[in-house]
Design a protein around this motif. Structure first.
Motif, PDB file in Angstrom:
ATOM      1  N   ILE A 158      -0.454   4.464   4.056  1.00 16.07           N
ATOM      2  CA  ILE A 158      -0.378   5.560   3.069  1.00 16.07           C
ATOM      3  C   ILE A 158      -1.323   6.732   3.393  1.00 16.07           C
ATOM      4  O   ILE A 158      -1.234   7.777   2.749  1.00 16.07           O
ATOM      5  CB  ILE A 158      -0.647   5.062   1.620  1.00 16.07           C
ATOM      6  CG1 ILE A 158      -1.936   4.262   1.549  1.00 16.07           C
ATOM      7  CG2 ILE A 158       0.482   4.208   1.112  1.00 16.07           C
ATOM      8  CD1 ILE A 158      -3.036   5.021   0.955  1.00 16.07           C
ATOM      9  N   GLU A 159      -2.185   6.581   4.377  1.00 17.94           N
ATOM     10  CA  GLU A 159      -3.174   7.620   4.715  1.00 17.94           C
ATOM     11  C   GLU A 159      -2.475   8.970   4.976  1.00 17.94           C
ATOM     12  O   GLU A 159      -1.695   9.107   5.912  1.00 17.94           O
ATOM     13  CB  GLU A 159      -3.934   7.152   5.968  1.00 17.94           C
ATOM     14  CG  GLU A 159      -5.256   7.829   6.224  1.00 17.94           C
ATOM     15  CD  GLU A 159      -6.282   7.588   5.120  1.00 17.94           C
ATOM     16  OE1 GLU A 159      -6.466   6.429   4.720  1.00 17.94           O
ATOM     17  OE2 GLU A 159      -6.858   8.606   4.654  1.00 17.94           O
ATOM     18  N   GLY A 160      -2.703   9.936   4.134  1.00 20.78           N
ATOM     19  CA  GLY A 160      -2.140  11.277   4.329  1.00 20.78           C
ATOM     20  C   GLY A 160      -0.663  11.387   3.983  1.00 20.78           C
ATOM     21  O   GLY A 160      -0.058  12.447   4.189  1.00 20.78           O
ATOM     22  N   ALA A 161      -0.041  10.312   3.446  1.00 16.36           N
ATOM     23  CA  ALA A 161       1.395  10.350   3.158  1.00 16.36           C
ATOM     24  C   ALA A 161       1.691  11.161   1.896  1.00 16.36           C
ATOM     25  O   ALA A 161       0.872  11.227   0.973  1.00 16.36           O
ATOM     26  CB  ALA A 161       1.934   8.931   2.997  1.00 16.36           C
ATOM     27  N   ALA A 162       2.902  11.750   1.874  1.00 15.14           N
ATOM     28  CA  ALA A 162       3.297  12.544   0.711  1.00 15.14           C
ATOM     29  C   ALA A 162       4.041  11.691  -0.317  1.00 15.14           C
ATOM     30  O   ALA A 162       4.320  12.154  -1.428  1.00 15.14           O
ATOM     31  CB  ALA A 162       4.181  13.701   1.161  1.00 15.14           C
TER      32      ALA A 162
END
Ligand code: NAD
Length: 437
Positions: free
Chosen positions: A377-381
């Protein structure tokens, strides 16, 4: 009893290991030399909880062996199970029976004394008749009977299901098959599992009728979930409200992204084809198949809608790839259609699955694999929960919110209460229930 399993996949390996655990002498055969070499070296080619211990224990006890050589084992066997794959035939959706018939030919040439040959694979009505004809044609003097014994185990709970089944179904045409089959399953009848003896064609149909009913039940609650979303009702409460009625039952009423896996899609299709061929179309099953097919891609659109169209070039984290938890099986998994829909809209997909990433890499293109849910999920929109693995049941939601570029959580398994997600600052979209409580 001396038992041979032809095909050492999810069904053959689990059934073989369980029969060995009952004290029978079991040889598991497979054409796949790598699979057999791995088993002989103490490895397990699939992920199934508890299977490694069960296999190791029975190999050590001398009850379970593995080989690619069918003839010696079959020559000495009392009962030979055919547990090979019966995938959808390319082009028309009928069951592809080439592996079953191929196995029947090989068995025919190797038979010793009287042997019961049992189709454990899921096979259309009449397949037992054809197996019998093939064996008789290949070996006119052989002494044998052909029985049907469909398997109902579920991946992820396969050992428990096999050892404590709701029922065992055995279809026979030749009375000589009855006593050997009773002996094979005696340990289960001691466990009080109902053993249902019936005719062979009926037994073959029971398996399809069961799977199609379950697929229909899932599809029913999925459509009800869509209606709930439109009218502001909660599908989980609807499911509880109807499931407490014993005539309906609470199981298989969890709304989700549509059924997938190695059985329901191909078995519903094969049953539909059989019914059409016999001028007895099963319209409920035809509708179930169509609704479910459309649903998987619609789930991709649900994610796109949650992202308010801000998709192209954005990363979407997909949590869970296998068609259900506790398996590495990717066959017909909803994740495949969902990821395709996301990629078609220009999203980049980063995925994590506890056991399925190796199998997923063989069927998915252009997916980045992460080492954990948090890494995905790191940096996911947006993050999408597709499979309800335990690893996703207690995620630190504030941490997720902090790590994402936009706080969108689409929970296709309704794991989280909407209020908890909203409290963590996430924009939460579930299935069939009001977004806010
Ligand atoms: P699978 O693909 O995991 O295993 C089948 C195995 O058979 C493969 O390893 C293949 O190499 C082997 N094989 C094919 N032809 C052979 C031959 N002639 N000799 C020796 N080995 C051969 O399939 P599976 O999931 O175990 O399913 C097997 C059958 O059981 C199918 O009909 C399926 O519908 C049915 N079934 C599956 C499940 C499930 O949960 N997977 C549950 C119930 C019933």
């Amino acid at each position: 009893m001396r038992i041979v399993m032809i095909g050492s996949g999810y069904v053959g390996l689990v059934s073989g290991a369980c029969f060995a655990d009952f004290g029978h002498h079991v040889t598991c055969v497979d054409k796949d030399a790598d699979k057999i070499a791995r088993l002989q070296a103490g490895g397990i080619p699939i992920y199934e909880p508890g299977l490694d211990d069960l296999v190791a224990r029975n190999v050590a006890a001398g009850n379970l062996t593995f080989t690619t050589e069918l003839s010696e084992a079959v020559g000495a066997a009392d009962v030979v199970f055919i547990a090979v794959g019966t995938p959808s035939r390319r082009g028309d959706g009928h069951a592809d029976l080439s592996y079953v018939y191929g196995a029947a030919r090989e068995i025919a040439g190797a038979l010793g004394g009287f042997t019961v040959i049992v189709t454990k694979s899921t096979v259309p009505v009449g397949t037992g008749d054809e197996v019998e004809r093939i064996i008789r044609e290949c070996n006119p003097v052989a002494e044998f009977a052909v029985a049907s014994n469909p398997e109902f185990l579920r991946e992820g709970a396969a050992i428990e299901d096999f050892k404590r089944p709701d029922r065992v179904v055995i279809g026979i045409e030749d009375e000589r098959a009855r006593a050997p089959m009773e002996r094979v399953y005696r340990p289960l009848s001691l466990n009080k599992a109902p053993i249902v003896f019936t005719r062979r064609r009926t037994s073959e149909l029971i398996k399809y009728a069961a799977n199609a009913f379950l697929a229909m039940k899932i599809t029913y609650i999925n459509e009800m979930a869509d209606l709930c979303e439109q009218v502001g009702a909660d599908v989980q409460e609807v499911a509880r409200g109807i499931g407490l009625d014993n005539r309906i039952g609470a199981k298989f009423l969890n709304a989700g992204p549509g059924y997938g896996g190695s059985c329901f899609p191909k078995d519903t299709l094969a049953l539909m084809k059989t019914a059409q061929d016999h001028d007895a179309p099963l319209r409920l099953i035809e509708a179930t198949i169509a609704v479910n097919d459309q649903r998987k891609r619609a789930m991709g659109r649900k994610v796109l809608a949650a992202m308010d169209g801000n998709v192209r070039g954005q990363t979407v984290a997909v949590l869970g790839l296998t068609f259900k938890p506790n398996t590495d099986d990717m066959r017909d998994a909803p994740s495949i259609a969902i990821i395709q829909a996301l990629q078609d809209a220009g999203a980049k997909v980063r995925a994590y699955d506890p056991e399925g990433m190796e199998a997923a890499a063989a069927v998915l293109k252009d997916v980045e694999y992460a080492t954990s849910a948090y890494a995905a999920i790191e940096g996911a929109a947006a993050a999408v929960i597709v499979t309800e693995w335990d690893a996703f049941r207690a995620l630190d939601l504030p941490r997720i919110k902090a790590a994402m570029s936009a706080p969108v959580l689409v929970d296709l398994r309704n794991i989280y209460p909407p209020a908890q997600a909203e409290e963590a600052g996430l924009r939460y979209v579930g299935i069939g229930r009001p977004d806010k409580e």
